[in-house]
Enzyme design. Sequence first.
Site, PDB file in Angstrom:
ATOM      1  N   ARG A  78     -15.607 -29.711  -3.297  1.00  0.00           N
ATOM      2  CA  ARG A  78     -15.522 -28.253  -3.422  1.00  0.00           C
ATOM      3  C   ARG A  78     -14.344 -27.735  -2.606  1.00  0.00           C
ATOM      4  O   ARG A  78     -14.186 -28.083  -1.428  1.00  0.00           O
ATOM      5  CB  ARG A  78     -16.826 -27.615  -2.942  1.00  0.00           C
ATOM      6  CG  ARG A  78     -16.893 -26.106  -3.114  1.00  0.00           C
ATOM      7  CD  ARG A  78     -18.239 -25.579  -2.636  1.00  0.00           C
ATOM      8  NE  ARG A  78     -19.337 -26.082  -3.462  1.00  0.00           N
ATOM      9  CZ  ARG A  78     -20.596 -26.204  -3.040  1.00  0.00           C
ATOM     10  NH1 ARG A  78     -20.904 -25.898  -1.788  1.00  0.00           N
ATOM     11  NH2 ARG A  78     -21.528 -26.660  -3.853  1.00  0.00           N
ATOM     12  N   ARG A 147     -19.152 -20.630   4.959  1.00  0.00           N
ATOM     13  CA  ARG A 147     -18.527 -21.206   3.773  1.00  0.00           C
ATOM     14  C   ARG A 147     -17.530 -20.215   3.171  1.00  0.00           C
ATOM     15  O   ARG A 147     -17.128 -19.255   3.822  1.00  0.00           O
ATOM     16  CB  ARG A 147     -19.619 -21.595   2.771  1.00  0.00           C
ATOM     17  CG  ARG A 147     -20.574 -22.661   3.333  1.00  0.00           C
ATOM     18  CD  ARG A 147     -21.535 -23.158   2.283  1.00  0.00           C
ATOM     19  NE  ARG A 147     -22.380 -24.232   2.790  1.00  0.00           N
ATOM     20  CZ  ARG A 147     -23.221 -24.939   2.025  1.00  0.00           C
ATOM     21  NH1 ARG A 147     -23.309 -24.685   0.726  1.00  0.00           N
ATOM     22  NH2 ARG A 147     -23.966 -25.888   2.544  1.00  0.00           N
ATOM     23  N   LYS A 219     -23.024 -17.566   4.595  1.00  0.00           N
ATOM     24  CA  LYS A 219     -22.220 -17.025   3.498  1.00  0.00           C
ATOM     25  C   LYS A 219     -21.861 -15.559   3.766  1.00  0.00           C
ATOM     26  O   LYS A 219     -22.684 -14.794   4.277  1.00  0.00           O
ATOM     27  CB  LYS A 219     -22.981 -17.136   2.180  1.00  0.00           C
ATOM     28  CG  LYS A 219     -23.340 -18.573   1.817  1.00  0.00           C
ATOM     29  CD  LYS A 219     -24.151 -18.669   0.539  1.00  0.00           C
ATOM     30  CE  LYS A 219     -24.459 -20.116   0.188  1.00  0.00           C
ATOM     31  NZ  LYS A 219     -25.237 -20.239  -1.076  1.00  0.00           N
ATOM     32  N   CYS A 438     -26.029 -22.527 -12.841  1.00  0.00           N
ATOM     33  CA  CYS A 438     -25.592 -23.574 -11.923  1.00  0.00           C
ATOM     34  C   CYS A 438     -25.331 -24.859 -12.704  1.00  0.00           C
ATOM     35  O   CYS A 438     -25.744 -24.989 -13.861  1.00  0.00           O
ATOM     36  CB  CYS A 438     -26.648 -23.804 -10.850  1.00  0.00           C
ATOM     37  SG  CYS A 438     -28.121 -24.665 -11.467  1.00  0.00           S
ATOM     38  N   CYS A 444     -26.418 -32.882 -10.217  1.00  0.00           N
ATOM     39  CA  CYS A 444     -27.056 -32.335  -9.019  1.00  0.00           C
ATOM     40  C   CYS A 444     -28.344 -33.088  -8.705  1.00  0.00           C
ATOM     41  O   CYS A 444     -29.256 -33.161  -9.538  1.00  0.00           O
ATOM     42  CB  CYS A 444     -27.351 -30.849  -9.197  1.00  0.00           C
ATOM     43  SG  CYS A 444     -28.189 -30.123  -7.762  1.00  0.00           S
ATOM     44  N   CYS A 487     -28.481 -21.326  -6.443  1.00  0.00           N
ATOM     45  CA  CYS A 487     -27.013 -21.321  -6.403  1.00  0.00           C
ATOM     46  C   CYS A 487     -26.394 -20.286  -7.340  1.00  0.00           C
ATOM     47  O   CYS A 487     -25.300 -19.810  -7.085  1.00  0.00           O
ATOM     48  CB  CYS A 487     -26.478 -22.709  -6.724  1.00  0.00           C
ATOM     49  SG  CYS A 487     -26.844 -23.932  -5.442  1.00  0.00           S
TER      50      CYS A 487
END
Length: 573
Positions: A78, A147, A219, A438, A444, A487
């Site tokens: 990422r 993040r 976040k 997501c 995942c 997510c």
Amino acid sequence: MTSPEGPKLSKLESLKEGSHQLRGTIAEELLNESDQFSGDSLQLLKHHGTYQQDDRDLRKAKNPDGTPKGKSYSCMIRTRVPGGKVTSDQFLAELDLCEKYGDGTVRLTTRQGFQLHGVIKGNLRDAIKGINETKLTTLAACGDVNRNVMACPAPYKNNQVFDAMQNMAYAIAEHLRPKTTAYFDLWITDEDGNKTNEAEFQPVEEPIYGKTYLPRKFKIGIALPEDNCVDIFTQDIGLLGIVESDEIVGYNFYVGGGMGVTPSKKDTYPALGKLLGFVPNDQVLAVAEAVVKVQRDFGNREDRKRARMKYLVDDLGIEKFREKVAEYFGSEIAAPRDVEVTGIDDHMGWHEQGDGKLFLGVNIENGRIKDDGDLRIKSGLRKILETYKLDARITAKQSVIFCDIDPADKQGIEQILADHGMKRAEELTLIRRFSMACPALPMCGLSITESERVMPDLITEFEEELARLDLQDERISVNMTGCPNGCARPYVPDIGLVGKAVGKYTVFLGGNSLGNRLAFIYDDLVPLNEVTSRLSPVLEFFKEERQPGEAFGDFCHRMGKETLQEKAGLAAK
């Protein structure tokens, strides 16, 4: 509740503390012959921007002799992109890297970043180094740190507001970036893997994060009252810009938002941020740092399922939390300005930029950039980027904005999109534009059921049902996740779908596209092929009983769970 004097550390907290500032044994493992990392390294790798995954579609695959092949391991990488702001060269580099090291696709994330999938362990260092060579980074894209900082991506130039949000996102991201040198030693500067000699290890100061970093991920997002396109209420810190005379004078701070839930643990839940107060521009970095430090010192380090800051805010109460932040900041937090969120924009289609140029929002369904039959998204984006050298912005709904377009180039760009099967914004329904999912299966490891791969067909079903009811022009947001971790922020839209069991979902209603209200559980364990039919009675009820101009989520909220279930013939749950 923990304290700075002596918190009881979980196993993972002890791992971080003894990791030589996030090094662990990653260097040694990069050099061995195994196709996977050890469990401890898996936890530390997150802080470097990567997760190990395996292709769950292949878990039952067999060799020619009938023996199991075993798991097929690879890594997701990422990239941290504050405000979603990238140059054409940076975007093109991600497209190149996905082909050289990944599965050939790039994913635009719900947090305005890039993700590469399918990177095998032997290519991991080269891929991460390639990203850094573009002046982007994967550091702090994941892990128990702040993040990617989100911000409204619209590149309007008619005032200073939008540039100010972008600049603030970058400033916060840099201010809260971990100071450890492990990232550069492991991925950028040392081809031999930088095997750290314990006797020679010299830590650098981590003034914000300390020895154990944060209890969980953190976040931050920045938006405007008229456009909450980054869902600030779902963030640990949400900044709502206060505009006076065409300039942002400061921000209302919201604290304690978060989406993740563990269904088996009843004291976990989604939450929206609570109003902390107003912070002028010159104090934003210091107050944000103070909030992070309060979470660092008092967040739950015993139970990761309750380690997000939302639980600390709720356990303390917003008044005591505000007092603690003021203590760390060194001054009281000012009273909030009387401003509410009133709108949202996906920024798709053509727009006047305000300086004689144009910008164009191109919808990328569920963020997946790939070529698939007649729909050649990757080739189309590459052609535009290479031909016109346009800077771009990634949106919070997994799409892309091209900036600074000369009006003379509009027709050429539209032709490229058409040649590659990519639809214009006005050719898409609002429900498709405002949906997101997501990645879920097959990569995942947390996913319970499908999300990205089934969402397009599900939206087609919704489109057909809305057309039948003459509701096709309604803006209805649909967010889908393959598990309860949230997510794709499924607990705030008009319709939320959360994977609960194999092929079955919990259906949430009563949120809204503005993201300022939590949805409620309407139905549970709904098979995928029944989602639309279970919601059809509610849509019919909405058409019959809505108030003038009332949105679908607002209608569901007004009617409430029991009334909707009764109308649909469902037993109250």
